[in-house]
Design an enzyme around this catalytic site. Structure first.
Site, mmCIF file in Angstrom:
data_model
loop_
_atom_site.group_PDB
_atom_site.id
_atom_site.type_symbol
_atom_site.label_atom_id
_atom_site.label_comp_id
_atom_site.label_asym_id
_atom_site.label_seq_id
_atom_site.Cartn_x
_atom_site.Cartn_y
_atom_site.Cartn_z
ATOM 1 N N ASN A 42 -89.990 89.516 -41.207
ATOM 2 C CA ASN A 42 -89.957 90.960 -41.439
ATOM 3 C C ASN A 42 -88.548 91.386 -41.853
ATOM 4 O O ASN A 42 -87.534 90.846 -41.363
ATOM 5 C CB ASN A 42 -90.480 91.765 -40.243
ATOM 6 C CG ASN A 42 -89.924 91.377 -38.905
ATOM 7 O OD1 ASN A 42 -89.410 90.279 -38.729
ATOM 8 N ND2 ASN A 42 -90.023 92.265 -37.944
ATOM 9 N N GLU A 44 -86.545 94.912 -42.268
ATOM 10 C CA GLU A 44 -86.610 96.353 -41.992
ATOM 11 C C GLU A 44 -85.658 97.131 -42.893
ATOM 12 O O GLU A 44 -84.810 96.553 -43.591
ATOM 13 C CB GLU A 44 -86.304 96.589 -40.514
ATOM 14 C CG GLU A 44 -87.361 95.922 -39.637
ATOM 15 C CD GLU A 44 -87.225 96.234 -38.161
ATOM 16 O OE1 GLU A 44 -86.138 96.681 -37.718
ATOM 17 O OE2 GLU A 44 -88.232 96.022 -37.447
ATOM 18 N N CYS A 53 -93.574 93.471 -43.467
ATOM 19 C CA CYS A 53 -93.923 92.570 -42.370
ATOM 20 C C CYS A 53 -93.737 91.110 -42.802
ATOM 21 O O CYS A 53 -93.747 90.789 -43.997
ATOM 22 C CB CYS A 53 -95.376 92.758 -41.973
ATOM 23 S SG CYS A 53 -95.762 94.327 -41.202
ATOM 24 N N GLU A 55 -95.813 88.588 -42.532
ATOM 25 C CA GLU A 55 -96.980 87.981 -43.197
ATOM 26 C C GLU A 55 -96.984 88.312 -44.687
ATOM 27 O O GLU A 55 -97.219 87.448 -45.533
ATOM 28 C CB GLU A 55 -98.278 88.494 -42.557
ATOM 29 C CG GLU A 55 -98.433 88.168 -41.079
ATOM 30 C CD GLU A 55 -97.832 89.209 -40.145
ATOM 31 O OE1 GLU A 55 -96.813 89.834 -40.503
ATOM 32 O OE2 GLU A 55 -98.377 89.390 -39.046
ATOM 33 N N CYS A 86 -100.818 92.975 -38.288
ATOM 34 C CA CYS A 86 -101.272 94.369 -38.390
ATOM 35 C C CYS A 86 -102.393 94.469 -39.427
ATOM 36 O O CYS A 86 -102.637 93.535 -40.211
ATOM 37 C CB CYS A 86 -100.108 95.286 -38.758
ATOM 38 S SG CYS A 86 -99.553 95.129 -40.468
ATOM 39 N N CYS A 89 -101.432 93.825 -43.106
ATOM 40 C CA CYS A 89 -101.238 92.402 -43.432
ATOM 41 C C CYS A 89 -102.568 91.668 -43.501
ATOM 42 O O CYS A 89 -102.766 90.806 -44.356
ATOM 43 C CB CYS A 89 -100.311 91.752 -42.411
ATOM 44 S SG CYS A 89 -98.605 92.282 -42.641
HETATM 45 N N1 THU Z 1 -94.360 93.430 -38.018
HETATM 46 C C1 THU Z 1 -94.621 92.276 -38.720
HETATM 47 O O1 THU Z 1 -93.710 91.638 -39.242
HETATM 48 N N2 THU Z 1 -95.906 91.875 -38.807
HETATM 49 C C2 THU Z 1 -96.984 92.538 -38.286
HETATM 50 O O2 THU Z 1 -98.118 92.140 -38.490
HETATM 51 C C3 THU Z 1 -96.759 93.737 -37.476
HETATM 52 C C4 THU Z 1 -95.373 94.216 -37.372
HETATM 53 C C5 THU Z 1 -92.976 93.891 -37.920
HETATM 54 C C6 THU Z 1 -92.678 95.177 -38.645
HETATM 55 C C7 THU Z 1 -91.464 95.677 -37.889
HETATM 56 O O3 THU Z 1 -90.300 95.121 -38.469
HETATM 57 C C8 THU Z 1 -91.617 95.108 -36.485
HETATM 58 O O4 THU Z 1 -92.630 94.119 -36.578
HETATM 59 C C9 THU Z 1 -92.021 96.131 -35.448
HETATM 60 O O5 THU Z 1 -93.135 96.834 -35.826
#
Ligand code: THU
Length: 125
Positions: A42, A44, A53, A55, A86, A89
């Site tokens: 991920n 940000e 994310c 994935e 999520c 994804c």
């Molecule tokens: N996140 C992912 O990388 N994958 C997911 O399927 C859900 C959330 C990340 C996004 C964000 O940087 C952190 O997790 C908190 O939500």
């Protein structure tokens, strides 16, 4: 054996996550039918909504390399408890293989699911 490598790679790339806002690193390792592995973490952003994310980051790597036949993905987020992909994804993964295997990595166990179990009603038209 490949599954073990996939899980190790998800954990390895998790350490590369850029997470100054949530401090919640996630790593994903995507396996292609041809046996290649693409990793993503991920990333940000200060605007929050631009965060990608792990994935989807792995999918982007694979597509850019010309690969789109995926058989499995390993996801390592919170290692204390299962961190499932999520909805966004899952929908993006379903674009390429609605029945791919999803491994959720935790300290104690690996949970194995099929994508349709996590997203039974995939959007499609
Ligand atoms: N996140 C992912 O990388 N994958 C997911 O399927 C859900 C959330 C990340 C996004 C964000 O940087 C952190 O997790 C908190 O939500």
């Amino acid at each position: 054996m490949t599954d073990e490598i996939l899980i190790k790679k998800a954990l390895w790339v998790r350490d590369r996550a850029y997470v100054p806002y949530s401090n919640y690193p996630v790593g994903a390792a995507l396996l292609t039918e041809s046996g290649h592995i693409f990793c993503g973490c991920n990333v940000e952003n200060v605007s929050y909504g631009l965060t990608i994310c792990a994935e989807r980051s792995a999918v982007v790597q694979a597509i850019a390399a010309g690969q789109k036949e995926f058989s499995a993905i390993a996801v390592a987020g919170d290692l204390q408890k299962p961190s499932f992909p999520c909805g966004a994804c899952l929908q993006v993964l379903a674009e390429f293989n609605k029945t791919m295997t999803i491994y959720i990595v935790t300290d104690k166990k690996i949970i194995e699911k099929n994508l349709v179990e996590l997203l039974p009603h995939i959007f499609s038209f």
